[in-house]
Design a protein around this motif. Sequence first.
Motif, short mmCIF file in Angstrom:
data_model
loop_
_atom_site.label_atom_id
_atom_site.label_comp_id
_atom_site.label_asym_id
_atom_site.label_seq_id
_atom_site.Cartn_x
_atom_site.Cartn_y
_atom_site.Cartn_z
N THR A 378 -1.33 3.75 2.40
CA THR A 378 -1.23 2.28 2.76
C THR A 378 -1.51 1.95 1.19
OG1 THR A 378 -3.92 2.06 2.53
CG2 THR A 378 -2.72 2.47 4.74
N ARG A 379 -0.89 0.51 1.07
CA ARG A 379 -1.03 -0.13 -0.31
C ARG A 379 -1.02 -1.60 -0.08
NH1 ARG A 379 3.99 1.05 -3.83
NH2 ARG A 379 2.67 0.17 -5.48
N TRP A 380 -2.44 -1.87 0.19
CA TRP A 380 -2.62 -3.29 0.70
C TRP A 380 -2.62 -4.54 -0.37
CZ3 TRP A 380 -3.05 -4.72 5.39
CH2 TRP A 380 -3.45 -3.68 6.48
N ASN A 381 -2.69 -4.04 -1.66
CA ASN A 381 -2.56 -4.93 -2.44
C ASN A 381 -1.22 -5.55 -2.79
OD1 ASN A 381 -5.32 -4.29 -3.31
ND2 ASN A 381 -4.65 -2.71 -4.78
N GLU A 382 -0.35 -4.75 -2.31
CA GLU A 382 1.20 -5.12 -2.22
C GLU A 382 1.67 -5.79 -0.81
OE1 GLU A 382 2.71 -4.54 -5.17
OE2 GLU A 382 1.11 -3.57 -5.87
N MET A 383 0.89 -5.93 -0.09
CA MET A 383 1.29 -6.64 1.29
C MET A 383 1.10 -7.97 0.99
SD MET A 383 1.84 -4.08 3.56
CE MET A 383 1.76 -4.93 5.29
N PRO A 384 2.18 -8.71 1.09
CA PRO A 384 2.25 -10.43 0.70
C PRO A 384 1.57 -11.04 1.64
CG PRO A 384 4.51 -9.61 1.42
CD PRO A 384 3.67 -8.10 1.36
N TYR A 385 1.33 -10.65 2.63
CA TYR A 385 0.46 -11.45 3.84
C TYR A 385 -0.98 -11.18 3.44
CZ TYR A 385 5.29 -12.36 4.91
OH TYR A 385 6.59 -12.58 4.72
N VAL A 386 -1.38 -10.16 2.90
CA VAL A 386 -2.91 -9.89 2.70
C VAL A 386 -3.32 -9.69 1.12
CG1 VAL A 386 -4.47 -7.89 3.52
CG2 VAL A 386 -2.45 -8.59 4.91
N LEU A 387 -2.83 -9.01 0.51
CA LEU A 387 -3.06 -8.97 -1.05
C LEU A 387 -4.28 -8.36 -1.32
CD1 LEU A 387 -1.46 -12.33 -1.99
CD2 LEU A 387 -0.58 -10.04 -2.04
N GLY A 388 -5.03 -7.23 -0.41
CA GLY A 388 -5.94 -6.65 -0.95
C GLY A 388 -6.73 -6.14 0.18
N ALA A 389 -8.01 -5.80 0.16
CA ALA A 389 -9.03 -5.17 1.17
C ALA A 389 -9.65 -5.99 2.06
CB ALA A 389 -9.54 -3.99 0.70
N MET A 390 -10.85 -6.30 1.41
CA MET A 390 -12.00 -7.12 2.06
C MET A 390 -12.49 -8.02 0.91
SD MET A 390 -14.99 -4.33 2.71
CE MET A 390 -13.64 -3.10 2.60
N SER A 391 -13.18 -9.18 1.54
CA SER A 391 -13.64 -9.98 0.48
C SER A 391 -15.11 -9.63 -0.24
CB SER A 391 -13.82 -11.22 0.91
OG SER A 391 -14.85 -11.39 2.13
N ALA A 392 -15.29 -9.66 -1.35
CA ALA A 392 -16.45 -9.35 -2.00
C ALA A 392 -16.82 -10.40 -2.99
CB ALA A 392 -16.53 -8.16 -2.62
N ALA A 393 -18.08 -11.09 -2.78
CA ALA A 393 -18.52 -12.16 -3.85
C ALA A 393 -18.70 -11.64 -5.17
CB ALA A 393 -19.61 -12.95 -2.98
N GLU A 394 -18.23 -12.43 -6.06
CA GLU A 394 -18.66 -12.12 -7.39
C GLU A 394 -20.07 -12.56 -7.77
OE1 GLU A 394 -17.03 -16.20 -9.84
OE2 GLU A 394 -15.67 -14.48 -9.74
N PRO A 395 -20.74 -12.21 -8.76
CA PRO A 395 -22.11 -12.71 -9.03
C PRO A 395 -22.09 -14.10 -8.99
CG PRO A 395 -21.55 -11.02 -10.46
CD PRO A 395 -20.32 -11.09 -9.77
N GLY A 396 -23.08 -14.85 -8.32
CA GLY A 396 -23.31 -16.20 -8.04
C GLY A 396 -22.39 -16.87 -6.88
#
Length: 485
Positions: A378-396
């Motif tokens: 799988t290459r989720w970062n290349e899927m134009p309607y997804v662009l990644g895996a799951m959300s993760a909050a940055e510090p703050g």
Amino acid sequence: MTISRRSLLEGLLGTTAGLALLPVLGGRANAALPREAEVVVVGAGAAGIAAARRIVAAGRKVIVVEAASEIGGRCVTDTTSFAAPFDRGARWLHNPDSNPLVRLARSSGFAVTPVAPGQKVRIGRRNARSRETEDFLAAYVRATRAISDASRGKADISCAAAMPNDLGDWTATIDYLLGPATTSKDLRALSAMDAARTLDRTALIGCPQGIGSLLTQLAASLPVALSTPVKRIVWSGRDLAVETAAGRIGARAIIVTASTNVLTSGNLAFSPELPKRQLDAAARLSLGSTDRIALQFKGNPLGLSRDETIIERADDIRTATLVGNIGGTSLCTVDVAGSFGRQLAAQGEAAMQDFAIEWLGKLFGSDIAGAVERKAVTRWNEMPYVLGAMSAAEPGGQPSRKVLGEPLGNLFFAGEATHETLFGTVQGAWESGERAADAALKKIGAVKEPAPEKPARKQKPRREPQRQREQRPPATASGTPSWWR
């Protein structure tokens, strides 16, 4: 937070949550695109399906518009490539006692079973000894407690800043498990407040037929327009519409379930533009990277048990998670995540497959390469309607989840990123869709109150009591349970 041996092991099991590709739709017809609908749902993932089902139950007309050619979003099952269904995305359900999808799976004829025992830690070409496993678990507990303690501070910090600096030989392994494997991001990019909320998730449930197949079944009666990318969403006052290449759909309410990376990419236009507050929230909840390399072997050259999970005592970020003999077949998957996974996936399929075979060779012997029959990635970062895996909050960024879920007039948002505690899970996405649907129905009025969903068909009683089936398997004598995304 009190961390028990059991909660620790279940946390390890639950590390990888979601992604997907190429399902079999069973000949499902594509819905005709109407000119008007009372509610338009953008996206046919878990959140969109949940929202649409809720709206239908309330007696309102809905259309689900999906850019991809399949249902499921980041939950899709490939049923044709290998000897077992291959979940390219989310493969586990969490919290069996409270997860509505567990009940819906059973009522739809899908098997749901506790994740079986069989997790091991590998040190080179051998399994960790009992004492080594105990040392690892003790280090892991100290690390999770440090993140939990940091999450209660006045100011949010990165998980990396919260970590103990004396974890010794287990440092890289624990960094991987608490960061990339669990959240799809490295610890330095991860909010301690956000990460601490993942520690409370309970036992995992597997669905042998595939999570993506389950979602496709749950959407079977819904009007879904596939291969219909949305170009623009109009939400100016009373003028609400979704514009696609196939036409414009007027609406009284719109529910958007696009990922945070899609929202900030500029690929989905809004008129007027979304407020900076909303866009900033999405940016602070960006998707990390998780991808899966599937390898079907001749026989069982790795000598693994059914659905056995392997992690290694890693030296650096070049590590992964192995789930072997899926469903009792010779299908195995190697998951790569975080910054290393992103860099590897960017190099292409061949590089990903080469790494998986090299990594397995390091743990099980160099003759592994000759036993591979089939491969896929799988290459989720290349899927134009997804662009990644799951959300993760940055510090703050943890408060951004609530901000992202705030409605804008009759424009509503759903998806795992908007759930404040179950982000990164199918349950979180599903519950967010139901919540957005309830808010939309409150705005436009429901024809009838949504009734509890009735079972699709009656299940024959099973010999094993339900309570026993849902009970989490106990840890083994060595402290490892029997297990990850």
